[in-house]
Structures are given as C-alpha cells and as structure tokens.
Design a protein around this motif. Structure first.
Motif, mmCIF file in Angstrom:
data_model
loop_
_atom_site.group_PDB
_atom_site.id
_atom_site.type_symbol
_atom_site.label_atom_id
_atom_site.label_comp_id
_atom_site.label_asym_id
_atom_site.label_seq_id
_atom_site.Cartn_x
_atom_site.Cartn_y
_atom_site.Cartn_z
ATOM 1 N N VAL A 79 0.856 -1.198 0.000
ATOM 2 C CA VAL A 79 0.000 0.000 0.000
ATOM 3 C C VAL A 79 0.885 1.238 0.000
ATOM 4 O O VAL A 79 1.839 1.328 0.777
ATOM 5 C CB VAL A 79 -0.924 0.025 1.244
ATOM 6 N N THR A 80 0.576 2.193 -0.883
ATOM 7 C CA THR A 80 1.374 3.421 -0.913
ATOM 8 C C THR A 80 0.513 4.623 -1.258
ATOM 9 O O THR A 80 -0.466 4.523 -1.999
ATOM 10 C CB THR A 80 2.522 3.305 -1.937
ATOM 11 N N ILE A 81 0.914 5.765 -0.672
ATOM 12 C CA ILE A 81 0.322 7.053 -1.047
ATOM 13 C C ILE A 81 1.417 7.972 -1.577
ATOM 14 O O ILE A 81 1.253 9.187 -1.623
ATOM 15 C CB ILE A 81 -0.413 7.708 0.147
ATOM 16 N N ASN A 82 2.518 7.356 -1.998
ATOM 17 C CA ASN A 82 3.626 8.104 -2.593
ATOM 18 C C ASN A 82 3.145 8.860 -3.819
ATOM 19 O O ASN A 82 2.477 8.292 -4.692
ATOM 20 C CB ASN A 82 4.743 7.135 -2.961
ATOM 21 N N GLU A 83 3.496 10.143 -3.923
ATOM 22 C CA GLU A 83 2.991 10.992 -5.004
ATOM 23 C C GLU A 83 3.398 10.475 -6.380
ATOM 24 O O GLU A 83 2.618 10.559 -7.339
ATOM 25 C CB GLU A 83 3.495 12.434 -4.820
ATOM 26 N N THR A 84 4.597 9.951 -6.486
ATOM 27 C CA THR A 84 5.043 9.414 -7.776
ATOM 28 C C THR A 84 4.195 8.220 -8.196
ATOM 29 O O THR A 84 3.794 8.095 -9.359
ATOM 30 C CB THR A 84 6.525 9.004 -7.707
ATOM 31 N N ALA A 85 3.910 7.341 -7.243
ATOM 32 C CA ALA A 85 3.075 6.176 -7.530
ATOM 33 C C ALA A 85 1.657 6.587 -7.889
ATOM 34 O O ALA A 85 1.037 6.026 -8.803
ATOM 35 C CB ALA A 85 3.065 5.224 -6.333
ATOM 36 N N LEU A 86 1.125 7.573 -7.183
ATOM 37 C CA LEU A 86 -0.229 8.044 -7.482
ATOM 38 C C LEU A 86 -0.298 8.634 -8.887
ATOM 39 O O LEU A 86 -1.252 8.381 -9.636
ATOM 40 C CB LEU A 86 -0.673 9.090 -6.457
ATOM 41 N N LEU A 87 0.719 9.392 -9.262
ATOM 42 C CA LEU A 87 0.755 9.984 -10.587
ATOM 43 C C LEU A 87 0.864 8.907 -11.662
ATOM 44 O O LEU A 87 0.196 8.975 -12.698
ATOM 45 C CB LEU A 87 1.931 10.948 -10.697
ATOM 46 N N GLN A 88 1.686 7.906 -11.409
ATOM 47 C CA GLN A 88 1.843 6.814 -12.376
ATOM 48 C C GLN A 88 0.519 6.109 -12.633
ATOM 49 O O GLN A 88 0.242 5.679 -13.760
ATOM 50 C CB GLN A 88 2.860 5.808 -11.847
ATOM 51 N N HIS A 89 -0.293 5.981 -11.605
ATOM 52 C CA HIS A 89 -1.564 5.264 -11.730
ATOM 53 C C HIS A 89 -2.737 6.192 -12.054
ATOM 54 O O HIS A 89 -3.893 5.764 -12.006
ATOM 55 C CB HIS A 89 -1.845 4.500 -10.435
ATOM 56 N N SER A 90 -2.441 7.417 -12.411
ATOM 57 C CA SER A 90 -3.505 8.386 -12.714
ATOM 58 C C SER A 90 -3.957 8.332 -14.162
ATOM 59 O O SER A 90 -4.967 8.940 -14.516
ATOM 60 C CB SER A 90 -3.016 9.812 -12.409
ATOM 61 N N HIS A 91 -3.232 7.602 -15.011
ATOM 62 C CA HIS A 91 -3.522 7.656 -16.444
ATOM 63 C C HIS A 91 -3.132 6.353 -17.118
ATOM 64 O O HIS A 91 -2.453 5.508 -16.529
ATOM 65 C CB HIS A 91 -2.738 8.811 -17.094
ATOM 66 N N ASP A 92 -3.587 6.197 -18.350
ATOM 67 C CA ASP A 92 -3.112 5.109 -19.196
ATOM 68 C C ASP A 92 -2.545 5.730 -20.468
ATOM 69 O O ASP A 92 -2.107 6.878 -20.442
ATOM 70 C CB ASP A 92 -4.231 4.091 -19.474
ATOM 71 N N GLU A 93 -2.553 5.003 -21.585
ATOM 72 C CA GLU A 93 -1.976 5.525 -22.820
ATOM 73 C C GLU A 93 -2.973 6.338 -23.638
ATOM 74 O O GLU A 93 -2.662 6.755 -24.749
ATOM 75 C CB GLU A 93 -1.441 4.364 -23.674
ATOM 76 N N SER A 94 -4.160 6.570 -23.104
ATOM 77 C CA SER A 94 -5.180 7.310 -23.838
ATOM 78 C C SER A 94 -4.952 8.814 -23.728
ATOM 79 O O SER A 94 -4.088 9.283 -22.980
ATOM 80 C CB SER A 94 -6.570 6.976 -23.295
ATOM 81 N N HIS A 95 -5.760 9.574 -24.464
ATOM 82 C CA HIS A 95 -5.673 11.032 -24.435
ATOM 83 C C HIS A 95 -6.477 11.636 -23.299
ATOM 84 O O HIS A 95 -6.448 12.850 -23.101
ATOM 85 C CB HIS A 95 -6.184 11.605 -25.764
ATOM 86 N N HIS A 96 -7.188 10.826 -22.529
ATOM 87 C CA HIS A 96 -8.051 11.345 -21.465
ATOM 88 C C HIS A 96 -7.202 11.859 -20.294
ATOM 89 O O HIS A 96 -6.173 11.272 -19.949
ATOM 90 C CB HIS A 96 -8.998 10.251 -20.972
ATOM 91 N N PRO A 97 -7.620 12.959 -19.682
ATOM 92 C CA PRO A 97 -6.838 13.534 -18.581
ATOM 93 C C PRO A 97 -6.756 12.593 -17.386
ATOM 94 O O PRO A 97 -7.709 11.876 -17.076
ATOM 95 C CB PRO A 97 -7.600 14.824 -18.229
#
Length: 454
Positions: A18-36
């Motif tokens: 379990v992590t709330i590390n900002e880098t990890a959160l950012l990594q999991h905020s998106h995929d390869e799509s154009h959606h924000p």
C-alpha cells in the motif's frame, strides 16, 4: 480522507503493498489514452486472490471506488480512477498458477504480460496467440476483450478464455467456467466478465486455451493505389478461404510517417501486410495463392520472406506505426477504433481517410482488416484547442458511421471513458439489461465507476 480504511488495507495486505507516494499516485492516474489523468487516493498491490478479497471488503465497507490497473497500456481511459479511491495494481500478481501442456491450457494471475507468458510456454511447443501490439497484461486484455493482429484466425480474448476467477464487490469469489474446452452448462459468464472492464468484478485468475506453435511462418507485403483497393483485396483473400494468420492495412500517410520516424525507405503507398502460418508446405502454398490473387487485384511491390529477420523487416512499418505518430515533438496523438461488417469495410476506410484529409490534420488509417476492425491515429497540437476538437470530431463521425453500418463503436480498445456516450445508441434496450447486471453485482457502484456507463 478517512485514514482508517487505509490502515485496514495495510493490515490486510501489508505495508509494502500500500502506498500514497505521489510518484506512484501519478503513475496510476492515467493510461496511454488522451483522457486527462486523475490521481487515486492510494495504490494497493496485492499478491494473491485473498489480498484482493480483503481490499474489496474494506472498499465495500467504506464505499471506496476501486479501479484495476494492469500494464497501463489501455487506449480509452479504462484504468483512470476518475473518482479517486484505490488503484488496484496487479504488478505483484504475475505468476502462472497451473500449466497443463497436455490439455493445452494455462491458468495465470492477471498481472502477467503476454510476452512473459509466451516466454514460459514456448519451450513446450505452445503459444498464446492474442497480440494487441503492446506487451499488455493478460488481466487487462481480458478486461477489455482485446484482440489484435491475429484476430482474423484466433478471434478475441473471449474466444480464448476457459475460466475466470472473479472477486465480486462484496468479496465473494466465483468461477465463470472450467478447464474443459467447451460447456453447455449454465449461463455464459466467461463472456459476461470478459470485456466488462472491471465494472462487474475483479479478475484474479484466467484460464486460457493455448495453441501449437506453427512450424513455418511467411510474411508478405504489397501495395495498392487506394485504401479502398486494399480493403477490397483483403476481402478477396478472406473469401478465397486462405487461413491467413494476420492481414493488416496501413495507408500511405502512415507509411510516410514511419519512414520519417525511422529513416526508412518503404514504398509510400497504401499497403497490405500478411502472415501465413502452418506446415512449411501449407504456408508456402497459401502465400503463393495469395500472391496470385493480389497480383490479379492489381497490387505492386509484392515481397515475401520466411526468415525471422526478413519477416521482421517486412512488418517493421506496421510494428512501428504507433510510435511514429506518438513521438512527434510538441504533438499529441488521439487514436480510436471501430469495427464493421466486412462488406462495409472499404467504405468506412475511405470515409476515415476523407475525414482526416478534410480536417487538415496529420493522421493515419490502419488496422486488422481481416476482421473489419481498423484504427485512426490523429496528431494535433495540444496548445490549439481547435485541433483537438477536430480530432475528436473525426472519431465521432467514424463511430456514428460504423454504428449506421451495423458495426460497433469499439472493436478492441474497450468502452472506458471515450465510448460511453455511444452505448445507448449501439445497444438500445440491451443497454438497460447491462445496467441491471451492474446494479445486481455492484449495487454501491464501487467497481471502476465512470466506465462503460455513468
């Protein structure tokens, strides 16, 4: 944010999961799509089904959204946690659970990628044929009912799944099939959960059919004066009964972009790419027959190869196409896919090319024309909102044209965020039935909310 539920996650699967590390959160905020992108509140990485059960029971108690995350290679926003909550990362669930060469089947955890799977089973003379291009996770491929270049012979993930282990929103664990090759027992739950994009349950185990590795492969390429001619020639191959393993269209603008990207000298014309597989004699005969048919149809630049290096060279323009469009400095790429009946394919391909040219934007048309599925890649300047608007308009016009032709809004990318607005139009009354399944299995709406339906 109530820290209690995060503490319970830590107790359930351990602090290292379990992590709330900002880098990890950012990594999991998106995929390869154009959606924000949207940051989750926490990233949870279980190691087994019991860990997923614990996560979902905690999420259910607190009403926390859960969004599955595989390799992050999705193209329509399916892994974006639009309501924050938990990003359920399957990186640590990447093992083969049961492999039976005699039964030509394998059971895997969702985090294993297709290349890692094939590396382990190829030594037994077997392989898993679904190839969406990216080294996607098997769980993600199952969730989106992925297919790819080999779909003309092997179909999509639905055609390869024997059984799924699924954790429901309340923590119950079910199996949707068995290891038998077929069944007439009960409802077809494999088909329901394959392609459900994590909105009905979380897939924790996948039992797949495997296939014998072909003895001999032949790659071939040829060109035509128009996309319509390519589509019609592809249809001719299929009508002939040749069991082609791959048949791909790439338009001239895409070839031109690949040449610029890699400093190649491929003929900058509308092209068809083929792969024939089987015994040496069978593949050679099929390739020769295809060559004869294509030359009768007016092709140019016919080229074929059987050696692995030479085959890769023939297919290079197709394999590097997405990179060629997505790595233009200062630009972004917006991609989409539709699938139509084969009789409408040529018409839709021409329509797509016309829309792109009329927009004034750079873009390509390519895809798996053997099963009526094709893609667009449209490049725009992110600093110019009018260009993004044009790109979105092209995709919408293509979807509407596809639906009007008896096709579907997405052949393999999934609905995710981008194709939600077309579901009612595409499915009609059946969309209400689908929503009823969602309400039954996920009454609190915590499983990948904001996807497929609002």
């Amino acid at each position: 944010m109530d820290p209690q539920w995060i503490n319970e996650l830590i107790e359930a699967i351990g602090a290292d999961g379990v992590t709330i590390n900002e880098t990890a959160l950012l990594q999991h905020s998106h995929d390869e799509s154009h959606h924000p992108g949207v940051n989750p509140d926490v990233v949870a990485s279980p190691e087994d089904t019991e860990g997923v059960v614990a996560i979902l029971r905690t999420a259910s108690r607190y009403g926390i959204p859960v969004t599955p995350y595989g390799a992050g290679s999705g193209l329509d926003g399916g892994a974006i946690p639009v309501q924050n909550g938990i990003s359920l990362d399957f990186t640590r669930m990447d093992r083969i659970l049961h492999f039976s060469p005699e039964d030509m089947s394998v059971t895997v955890q969702p985090g294993i990628t297709r290349l890692a799977l094939n590396k382990q089973i190829n030594r037994h003379g077997l392989y898993f044929p679904i190839d969406p291009g990216a080294d996607a996770s098997i769980g993600g491929m199952t969730a989106t009912n992925a297919s790819g270049t080999t779909a003309v012979r092997y179909g999509s993930m639905r055609d390869q799944v024997l059984d799924l282990e699924v954790v429901l929103a309340d923590g119950r664990v079910i199996h949707t099939g068995s290891r038998a090759k077929k069944s007439s027992s009960g409802y077809h739950l494999n088909g329901l959960f394959t392609g459900s994009e994590g909105t009905l349950g979380i897939i924790t185990g996948i039992t797949l059919k495997l296939h014998g590795t072909p003895e001999h492969l032949i790659a071939a390429r040829c060109t035509f004066p128009s996309p319509k001619a390519c589509a019609e020639a592809a249809h001719m191959i299929l009508m002939s009964g040749i069991p082609v393993q791959r048949i791909e269209l790439v338009d001239s603008e895409s070839i031109r972009q690949v040449n610029a990207y890699g400093q190649y000298e491929f003929p900058e014309e509308h092209s068809l790419f083929f792969e024939f597989a089987g015994t040496k004699g069978g593949a050679e005969e099929e390739a020769s027959l295809a060559e004869e048919l294509m030359k009768d149809a007016g092709c140019s630049h016919w080229e074929r190869a059987a050696g692995s290096k030479e085959r890769s060279e023939i297919w290079r323009a197709r394999h590097e196409l997405s990179y060629a469009f997505s790595h233009i400095p200062g630009k972004k790429m917006l991609g989409s896919d539709v699938c139509v009946p084969l009789s409408h394919l040529a018409e839709l391909v021409v329509h797509a090319r016309t829309l792109i040219e009329d927009s004034g934007l750079l873009g390509g048309v390519f895809g798996h024309v053997g099963d009526g599925n094709f893609h667009t890649s449209i490049v725009y300047d992110p600093k110019k909102p009018e260009e993004r608007k044009k790109a979105l308009h092209i995709n919408e016009e293509l979807v509407l044209k596809a639906l009007g032709s008896g096709g579907t809004s997405t052949g393999e990318h999934g609905v995710g965020i981008g194709k939600k607005k077309y579901q009612e139009q595409e499915h009609g009354e059946a969309a209400k039935v689908m929503k009823s399944f969602k309400l039954l299995l996920d009454p609190e709406g915590i499983l990948n909310p904001g996807k497929i339906f609002d």
